[in-house]
Design a protein around this motif. Sequence first.
Motif, mmCIF file in Angstrom:
data_model
loop_
_atom_site.group_PDB
_atom_site.id
_atom_site.type_symbol
_atom_site.label_atom_id
_atom_site.label_comp_id
_atom_site.label_asym_id
_atom_site.label_seq_id
_atom_site.Cartn_x
_atom_site.Cartn_y
_atom_site.Cartn_z
ATOM 1 N N ALA A 18 0.840 -1.194 0.000
ATOM 2 C CA ALA A 18 0.000 0.000 0.000
ATOM 3 C C ALA A 18 0.879 1.249 0.000
ATOM 4 O O ALA A 18 0.575 2.234 -0.690
ATOM 5 C CB ALA A 18 -0.913 -0.002 1.225
ATOM 6 N N CYS A 75 -3.785 5.196 2.153
ATOM 7 C CA CYS A 75 -4.968 4.518 2.710
ATOM 8 C C CYS A 75 -5.807 3.912 1.582
ATOM 9 O O CYS A 75 -6.271 2.769 1.674
ATOM 10 C CB CYS A 75 -5.825 5.495 3.511
ATOM 11 S SG CYS A 75 -5.001 6.014 5.012
ATOM 12 N N VAL A 76 -6.016 4.690 0.525
ATOM 13 C CA VAL A 76 -6.804 4.197 -0.607
ATOM 14 C C VAL A 76 -6.141 2.938 -1.179
ATOM 15 O O VAL A 76 -6.805 1.938 -1.472
ATOM 16 C CB VAL A 76 -6.918 5.280 -1.710
ATOM 17 C CG1 VAL A 76 -7.467 4.678 -2.989
ATOM 18 C CG2 VAL A 76 -7.803 6.411 -1.231
ATOM 19 N N TRP A 79 -4.146 0.819 0.335
ATOM 20 C CA TRP A 79 -4.286 -0.307 1.264
ATOM 21 C C TRP A 79 -5.653 -0.950 1.079
ATOM 22 O O TRP A 79 -5.788 -2.162 0.967
ATOM 23 C CB TRP A 79 -4.130 0.176 2.715
ATOM 24 C CG TRP A 79 -4.144 -0.964 3.683
ATOM 25 C CD1 TRP A 79 -3.074 -1.668 4.122
ATOM 26 C CD2 TRP A 79 -5.302 -1.544 4.296
ATOM 27 N NE1 TRP A 79 -3.480 -2.664 4.960
ATOM 28 C CE2 TRP A 79 -4.843 -2.625 5.082
ATOM 29 C CE3 TRP A 79 -6.668 -1.279 4.253
ATOM 30 C CZ2 TRP A 79 -5.698 -3.427 5.826
ATOM 31 C CZ3 TRP A 79 -7.523 -2.082 4.985
ATOM 32 C CH2 TRP A 79 -7.042 -3.137 5.771
ATOM 33 N N PHE A 80 -6.662 -0.055 1.020
ATOM 34 C CA PHE A 80 -8.021 -0.537 0.857
ATOM 35 C C PHE A 80 -8.154 -1.347 -0.445
ATOM 36 O O PHE A 80 -8.695 -2.457 -0.462
ATOM 37 C CB PHE A 80 -8.969 0.663 0.853
ATOM 38 C CG PHE A 80 -10.379 0.316 0.494
ATOM 39 C CD1 PHE A 80 -11.201 -0.331 1.396
ATOM 40 C CD2 PHE A 80 -10.885 0.630 -0.764
ATOM 41 C CE1 PHE A 80 -12.493 -0.674 1.048
ATOM 42 C CE2 PHE A 80 -12.175 0.295 -1.113
ATOM 43 C CZ PHE A 80 -12.982 -0.359 -0.192
ATOM 44 N N HIS A 112 -6.375 -4.646 -0.145
ATOM 45 C CA HIS A 112 -7.095 -5.512 0.785
ATOM 46 C C HIS A 112 -8.303 -6.147 0.098
ATOM 47 O O HIS A 112 -8.532 -7.349 0.186
ATOM 48 C CB HIS A 112 -7.532 -4.693 1.993
ATOM 49 C CG HIS A 112 -8.427 -5.438 2.926
ATOM 50 N ND1 HIS A 112 -7.964 -6.506 3.671
ATOM 51 C CD2 HIS A 112 -9.744 -5.306 3.212
ATOM 52 C CE1 HIS A 112 -8.975 -6.978 4.387
ATOM 53 N NE2 HIS A 112 -10.061 -6.283 4.121
ATOM 54 N N VAL A 113 -9.053 -5.305 -0.608
ATOM 55 C CA VAL A 113 -10.266 -5.790 -1.272
ATOM 56 C C VAL A 113 -9.931 -6.826 -2.348
ATOM 57 O O VAL A 113 -10.535 -7.893 -2.417
ATOM 58 C CB VAL A 113 -11.049 -4.609 -1.895
ATOM 59 C CG1 VAL A 113 -12.133 -5.120 -2.821
ATOM 60 C CG2 VAL A 113 -11.653 -3.758 -0.800
ATOM 61 N N GLY A 120 -16.324 -1.257 -3.873
ATOM 62 C CA GLY A 120 -14.907 -0.975 -3.640
ATOM 63 C C GLY A 120 -14.407 0.083 -4.608
ATOM 64 O O GLY A 120 -13.680 1.005 -4.228
ATOM 65 N N MET A 147 -12.877 3.663 -3.676
ATOM 66 C CA MET A 147 -11.505 3.927 -4.073
ATOM 67 C C MET A 147 -11.434 5.183 -4.955
ATOM 68 O O MET A 147 -10.551 6.030 -4.795
ATOM 69 C CB MET A 147 -10.988 2.712 -4.827
ATOM 70 C CG MET A 147 -9.520 2.726 -5.081
ATOM 71 S SD MET A 147 -9.107 1.188 -5.943
ATOM 72 C CE MET A 147 -7.717 1.764 -6.889
ATOM 73 N N GLY A 183 -11.741 8.160 -2.938
ATOM 74 C CA GLY A 183 -10.473 8.347 -2.223
ATOM 75 C C GLY A 183 -9.446 9.046 -3.105
ATOM 76 O O GLY A 183 -8.795 10.001 -2.683
#
Length: 688
Positions: free
Chosen positions: A48, A88-89, A91-92, A95-96, A110, A114, A117
């Motif tokens: 990320a 952060c975006v 990472w998200f 993760h997704v 998602g 995103m 973001g």
Amino acid sequence: MPGTYNLLLVAVSLVVATLASYTALDLASRISMLKHPASRHAWLAGGATAMGVGIWSMHFIGMLAFSLPIPLGFNPAITGYSLLIAICVSWFALHVTTRARLSSRGVAAGGALMGLGIAGMHYTGMAALQMQPGIDYEPLLLGASIAIAIVASTAALWIARMLSNMRQRYAAAKRAMAGLLMGTAITGMHYTGMAAADFMPGSICGAANGVDTQWLATTITLFTLAILIVTLILSRFDVRTALLAGSVTKLNDQIVRMVNHDALTDLPNRRALVERIETVVHNAKRAHETFAVLFLDIDGFKTINDSLGHSVGDEVLKTFARRLQQCVREGDTVARLGGDEFVVLMENLTSPDEAQDVAQNVLDSTERGHWRDGQPFQAVPSIGIAMFPRDGETPDALLKNADAAMYEAKRAGRATWRFFEASMNVAAMRTLQIQNAIRVALDEGYFSLHFQPKFSSSNELAGAEALLRLNHPELGLLTPAEFIPTAERSGLIVPIGQWVVRETCRQIQHWQALGLPVIKVAVNLSPRQMAQPDLIETMVEIVRAEGVPCEQIMFEITEAVAMHDAAKTTEMIQAFQHAGFEIAIDDFGTGYSSLAYLERFRVKQLKIDRLFTCGLDAQGHEGRAIVSAIIALAHSLNMEVVAEGVETTSQFSELQVMACDQMQGYLLARPMTGDAFGSLLEQQMARV
Ligand code: C2E
Ligand code: CA
Ligand code: CA
């Protein structure tokens, strides 16, 4: 107030965005293969950061590419926030996409999050300019930039999901294309957002500080590229090692279990038994002990199977296996050899009488049919007994002689037992005859080669394997299983192996003289050959003398031999490849597959042993999972996978679905003479 763009920096921002996208897709596919939570989390965080820095610096370089007639600068704190949002975006997003299952709705939700973001990052970054008066955004273009961000993110997630399967062909190329697409979309979003910004005439930039834009852009670009490239390289190494160490250990265990256990009865199989006997022989020799091998064959089982069907037959075998375990002493090994053949290995005997007692106990119990669970069951075996060391000193000899004694018991009217006696052994006679035949076979011209085709998954001829045959005037046509072990023990396999290569080259020349297409031929190497210090030089000499390029020959080394001294094998493989030969690992899965070594070997092909192909039908889900995992692993190491022993159409289609590269087996073609193979080549030529 009109803005202008430095086109070089615009191009750089596109490159950075593309590389960041590629890195993200690459990471997503690798992280999803990590099973260990700790390394997953570490990689999510690291990935990320890399991806966030990548997206953010695309945006930042894009800002630097832009200039107004007034001096510009950026508030460091606000710029820092925009970077934080980007991480952060990312990472998200990672993760997704790396979760096991991602529904279409999940992709849409998602993607929307995103996209918002990324837009958030962009407009926060714009705020870092601290314009006085504030920037006026044109609503239509502002909306368009957010929409582009959402659509691009959704597409990115969707592509990542599609590409997360490492088994795909051309995965790297597809990922590169997708990376370019995503990079363009992210860049497009940025410049649309910039177009939306209206700077009032007379505005001033509150954050202007006189820093050299060119310098800042270069520094950030280099820094970002370095991060992304290091991430890409690290992820390759780390995931590969983690994969090899983690899930591969599990795969190894599964393979070992499948290789050593009989799926039907859950007893040790022939392989495990032979290994056990080897150990027992070793111990018994040192301690001067004796032990017994009891060979059992259920009387009339064929009739049960034929008249009542296979499922009843299977039930009988399972029950018999359980009953047998109740009749033996604690510590004795009960194994199933296949069919209705079982073996009991009795260690630590004081006299043959003990073996006799157990044999009698088995007969009494099975004849009476009285069992602890009260269920009636009748299946009586004939039993042959071989004693160590009297009747043999190797697993092979002991099993063969116990088998011969079992036949004697059958002949004596079944449902009885017999000890082995030398007179029973016809097999021993035959072995002696074969030994004599081997000695003269090269001079007498007894040997010939057969060729078995290998086909691609789209059913095209992809190669051949040369298989040795011994044509004896009295013994008939012998297959390698009967004579290779003898040739190996006597060392005669070395000159025989040289003959095989020479003959293969001649055959290749012959096909070529007939104008047939060029085909690669695989030749098997035995352990004794591998131990020859001048093996590679000799092979090169032979092949050159016959005028065949080394590239047309592939050597097959069985996994067991390769793993025996993995370090030396690695060196040999390199030397072979250096000379131009290709290498395949044969019978993969049966040699205590230290999968971790595969990476070092770097061979062209991995030939999955017949046992696993058979397991596709026989072992259901588990069998399929193992094969599919092996294929995925091999592909991730850039090896082709060949499945051996394909006998049914269902195996063929399973393997096709699993993206197995080549198949070999009786379903497609049996080994055939050189002339027959020539006709096959001719047909192939006519088709294209
Ligand atoms: P391998 O390398 O595993 O070769 C494949 C064997 O599987 C061949 O047996 C082939 O006839 C058989 N086979 C192919 N398709 C099927 C199928 O669909 N079902 C079944 N049940 N079997 C199939 P073959 O020719 O009897 O060879 C046995 C082994 O002898 C070979 O196993 C190889 O290890 C060894 N061998 C053969 N030729 C040579 C040679 O020239 N040199 C050395 N050193 N070993 C050889
Ligand atoms: Ca082979
Ligand atoms: Ca094989």
